[in-house]
Design a protein around this motif. Structure first.
Motif, short mmCIF file in Angstrom:
data_model
loop_
_atom_site.label_atom_id
_atom_site.label_comp_id
_atom_site.label_asym_id
_atom_site.label_seq_id
_atom_site.Cartn_x
_atom_site.Cartn_y
_atom_site.Cartn_z
N MET A 1 38.47 -70.00 -56.06
CA MET A 1 38.45 -69.53 -54.70
C MET A 1 37.02 -69.56 -54.18
O MET A 1 36.46 -68.57 -53.82
CB MET A 1 39.02 -68.13 -54.66
CG MET A 1 40.48 -68.13 -55.04
SD MET A 1 41.05 -66.63 -55.75
CE MET A 1 40.51 -65.47 -54.56
N ARG A 2 36.41 -70.69 -54.17
CA ARG A 2 35.04 -70.83 -53.68
C ARG A 2 34.78 -72.23 -53.18
O ARG A 2 35.00 -73.17 -53.91
CB ARG A 2 34.04 -70.55 -54.79
CG ARG A 2 33.99 -69.09 -55.15
CD ARG A 2 34.31 -68.87 -56.57
NE ARG A 2 34.59 -67.49 -56.79
CZ ARG A 2 35.35 -67.02 -57.74
NH1 ARG A 2 35.93 -67.81 -58.58
NH2 ARG A 2 35.56 -65.73 -57.85
N ASP A 148 31.45 -63.68 -53.53
CA ASP A 148 32.36 -64.74 -53.93
C ASP A 148 31.95 -66.09 -53.38
O ASP A 148 32.41 -67.12 -53.86
CB ASP A 148 33.79 -64.40 -53.47
CG ASP A 148 34.84 -65.14 -54.26
OD1 ASP A 148 34.56 -65.52 -55.41
OD2 ASP A 148 35.95 -65.33 -53.75
N GLU A 164 33.55 -59.96 -51.84
CA GLU A 164 34.98 -59.66 -51.80
C GLU A 164 35.32 -58.21 -52.10
O GLU A 164 36.29 -57.67 -51.56
CB GLU A 164 35.73 -60.59 -52.77
CG GLU A 164 37.22 -60.55 -52.59
CD GLU A 164 37.94 -61.66 -53.32
OE1 GLU A 164 39.16 -61.79 -53.14
OE2 GLU A 164 37.27 -62.41 -54.07
N GLU A 166 36.56 -56.65 -54.76
CA GLU A 166 37.83 -56.39 -55.43
C GLU A 166 37.80 -55.06 -56.18
O GLU A 166 36.76 -54.63 -56.66
CB GLU A 166 38.15 -57.51 -56.44
CG GLU A 166 38.61 -58.80 -55.82
CD GLU A 166 38.96 -59.83 -56.89
OE1 GLU A 166 39.53 -60.87 -56.52
OE2 GLU A 166 38.66 -59.60 -58.07
N GLU A 225 38.68 -57.79 -47.77
CA GLU A 225 38.19 -58.63 -48.86
C GLU A 225 37.71 -59.99 -48.34
O GLU A 225 38.48 -60.96 -48.31
CB GLU A 225 39.26 -58.79 -49.94
CG GLU A 225 39.61 -57.47 -50.62
CD GLU A 225 40.41 -57.63 -51.89
OE1 GLU A 225 40.69 -58.77 -52.30
OE2 GLU A 225 40.78 -56.59 -52.48
N GLU A 227 36.19 -63.66 -48.19
CA GLU A 227 36.35 -64.74 -49.17
C GLU A 227 35.35 -65.87 -48.98
O GLU A 227 34.62 -66.21 -49.90
CB GLU A 227 37.77 -65.29 -49.06
CG GLU A 227 38.15 -66.25 -50.16
CD GLU A 227 38.48 -65.55 -51.47
OE1 GLU A 227 38.32 -66.19 -52.53
OE2 GLU A 227 38.88 -64.38 -51.44
N TYR A 228 35.33 -66.51 -47.82
CA TYR A 228 34.46 -67.66 -47.55
C TYR A 228 33.84 -67.59 -46.17
O TYR A 228 34.43 -67.00 -45.27
CB TYR A 228 35.24 -68.97 -47.68
CG TYR A 228 35.38 -69.40 -49.10
CD1 TYR A 228 36.44 -68.96 -49.88
CD2 TYR A 228 34.43 -70.22 -49.69
CE1 TYR A 228 36.56 -69.34 -51.20
CE2 TYR A 228 34.56 -70.60 -51.01
CZ TYR A 228 35.62 -70.15 -51.77
OH TYR A 228 35.72 -70.53 -53.07
N GLN A 243 40.94 -63.13 -46.84
CA GLN A 243 42.14 -63.79 -47.35
C GLN A 243 43.32 -62.84 -47.51
O GLN A 243 44.39 -63.06 -46.98
CB GLN A 243 41.84 -64.49 -48.68
CG GLN A 243 43.03 -65.32 -49.18
CD GLN A 243 42.68 -66.17 -50.39
OE1 GLN A 243 41.78 -65.85 -51.14
NE2 GLN A 243 43.40 -67.24 -50.57
N GLU A 244 43.12 -61.77 -48.29
CA GLU A 244 44.23 -60.85 -48.51
C GLU A 244 44.67 -60.18 -47.21
O GLU A 244 45.82 -59.75 -47.08
CB GLU A 244 43.83 -59.77 -49.53
CG GLU A 244 43.79 -60.26 -50.97
CD GLU A 244 42.50 -60.99 -51.33
OE1 GLU A 244 42.32 -61.33 -52.49
OE2 GLU A 244 41.66 -61.22 -50.42
N ASP A 299 41.74 -69.39 -47.74
CA ASP A 299 40.63 -69.30 -48.68
C ASP A 299 39.41 -69.95 -48.03
O ASP A 299 38.65 -69.30 -47.34
CB ASP A 299 41.02 -69.97 -50.00
CG ASP A 299 40.04 -69.67 -51.11
OD1 ASP A 299 38.84 -69.53 -50.83
OD2 ASP A 299 40.46 -69.60 -52.28
N ASP A 319 47.08 -65.34 -51.35
CA ASP A 319 46.61 -64.57 -52.49
C ASP A 319 47.40 -63.28 -52.59
O ASP A 319 47.84 -62.73 -51.58
CB ASP A 319 45.11 -64.28 -52.38
CG ASP A 319 44.46 -64.03 -53.74
OD1 ASP A 319 45.16 -64.17 -54.77
OD2 ASP A 319 43.27 -63.71 -53.77
#
Length: 505
Positions: A1-2, A148, A164, A166, A225, A227-228, A243-244, A299, A319
């Motif tokens: 996921m990058r 991330d 992120e 998490e 969260e 992500e990118y 993403q989530e 993502d 995700d």
């Protein structure tokens, strides 16, 4: 996921992010080349390790070095010589990193930035900046928890990370998701942005498809969260996928402020254009309409400015929040369907129909009576284009990636009940007068190539077989390439293989 690339000077990521401006491109004589983007073919490869290796790559045109994440034992960054892409050489000059995994890499102006999580991922991570020439450490900058993805702004003045945040698997800790902005010119001063300013808008955002959830006691900021990230060609605006949360956030880089959250809504699989296979137990691959919706949950993200409008390209992987102390996913056969909406519930819950499809238990039971009147699955099995100013969807590839994978004989039916092909990485690049998108699909080990010169009407060109579980999708424009021909570099995390492609024509 990058993943990430940026305009003209490529940078790395789980996939690749790009920032392109067609107005910039037409004034760059280095792009006046003739290459056929449908003719990419493999010219070289290297195996650098086991699972966890070759997740993300970043290329430095000045030294002709390719830097590759390697997390399959001792965490490090491999340094490869790409002077001859058909004969990639390991320079045996590994950059060893202390702490947790190296999650992302980016290159700009002789600097290599690495996003590194803490050994305890819920604690603050960091960015290490190295010289691409002598590999010396220039600076270490703290970030939020679990950085991330890392990227440079196109002007080379900023480094940004998507942190992120998490939770621990037992939810003993759940740090806030944040974005870190590092000002290189001001001695690498860092500003950390969180999303607390949007807490009061949660209900309004949720009504448009934004998700923020978790076990009892979860907070709004902890549930975000990032992500990118992708950055506009003028380096004034950035966008980050959540993403989530099924959303994209917009950031004013001058003001260092998160200005908007764009919920992405849901995809309707009950249409002919979106017909998909949602069972791994139906004896084959058959695309049909179903009373199910998909959460886009992108993502990787990349931006193309066309006609003054930022077009955001996203890989809609999906995700699941699935931890020991809390899991949102359920198979349809394990939940109760509202008979008023699903009179054929018993038939739908068969394994060969929808029974094995994973859906979220956080949506679909609006009145809380324990009966689901709607079904929401993870990801959208597609890539999309969004208006970066408004969040409006301008294009979605519908079911085309699934269809093309099946036609190529690489569709994996065992993933039909989950997220299918899992589009995870996306990179944009300019080849002559054409703009091209490369979409990495993790579960079919392939990259789809599209002509996106008209960004609201992408045209499929080709599909390339790559390594096992491609994470990094990186485009190197001809003017920066050691061969003076465009390169596509794909790094895959499950077999540690990096493959190089170039157009034959």
């Amino acid at each position: 996921m990058r993943t990430k690339i940026k305009y003209i000077l490529p940078i790395a990521a789980m996939t690749a992010l790009a920032a392109c401006s067609k107005d910039d491109v037409k004034n760059d004589p280095g792009t006046e080349i003739t290459e056929d983007p449908s003719s990419f073919a493999e010219i070289g490869s290297i195996d650098i390790g086991e699972a966890g290796a070759a997740e993300i790559s970043a290329y430095d045109p000045a030294t002709k070095r390719l830097f590759v994440v390697k997390n399959d034992g001792t965490n490090m960054i491999k340094v490869l010589d790409l002077t001859d892409p058909s004969k990639i050489t390991d320079l045996k000059k590994d950059i060893l990193t202390n702490g947790g995994n190296v999650n992302s890499l980016a290159v700009s102006n002789g600097k290599l930035a690495a996003a590194i999580e803490a050994t305890n991922k819920t604690l603050a991570g960091r960015v290490d900046v190295f010289s691409t020439s002598d590999l010396s450490l220039i600076k270490t900058i703290p970030t939020g928890a679990l950085p991330d993805m890392v990227t440079f702004s196109p002007d080379g003045k900023l480094i940004l990370t998507a942190n992120e945040g998490e939770p621990a698997t037992d939810y003993s800790a759940d740090p806030a998701g944040t974005v870190t902005i590092i000002n290189i010119e001001n001695n690498y001063t860092a500003t950390h942005l969180d999303f607390s300013g949007f807490a009061a808008q949660e209900a309004t955002l949720a009504a448009k498809g934004f998700r923020n959830f978790g076990p009892a006691g979860s907070t709004f900021t902890a549930g975000i969260e990032p992500e990118y990230i992708t950055v506009a060609p003028d380096s004034k605006t950035a966008w980050v996928t959540l993403q989530e949360n099924n959303a994209i956030a917009k950031i004013d880089l001058a003001a260092k402020t998160i200005t908007d959250i764009f919920p992405l809504g849901f995809k309707d699989y009950n249409t002919d254009a979106n017909a998909v296979d949602l069972s791994d137990s139906d004896g084959g691959v058959t695309f049909k309409k179903w009373p199910v919706k998909g959460m886009y949950q992108p993502d990787a993200i990349a931006v193309l400015v066309n006609g003054g409008v930022p077009h955001l390209f996203t890989a809609n992987e999906g995700d699941v929040r699935e931890w020991d102390a809390y899991a949102e996913n359920k198979r349809i056969k394990s939940i109760s369907l509202d008979p008023a909406v699903f009179p054929d519930a018993a038939a739908l819950k068969a394994d060969a129909v929808l029974g094995r499809l994973n859906v979220t238990k956080t949506l679909g039971d609006a009145n809380g009576d324990g009966l689901y009147e709607a079904l929401y699955s993870f990801g959208a099995r597609s890539f999309s284009v969004w208006n970066g100013n408004t969040g409006a969807q301008l294009f979605d590839s519908k079911n085309e990636l699934d269809v093309k994978a099946k036609e190529a004989g690489i569709y994996e039916d065992g993933r039909s009940d989950d997220k299918s092909i899992e589009p995870e990485g996306i990179a944009l690049g300019v080849m002559g007068k054409k703009t091209v998108a490369f979409v990495g699909m993790e579960r079919v080990d392939a990259v789809a190539v599209y002509d996106v010169t008209n960004p609201i009407s992408p045209q499929f060109l080709n599909i390339l077989k790559v390594g096992d579980a491609p994470e990094g999708v990186l485009f190197v424009p001809a003017k920066d390439s050691p061969t003076k021909k465009s390169l596509l570099i794909v790094s895959s995390e499950d077999d540690g293989v990096v493959k190089i492609f170039t157009p034959k024509n």
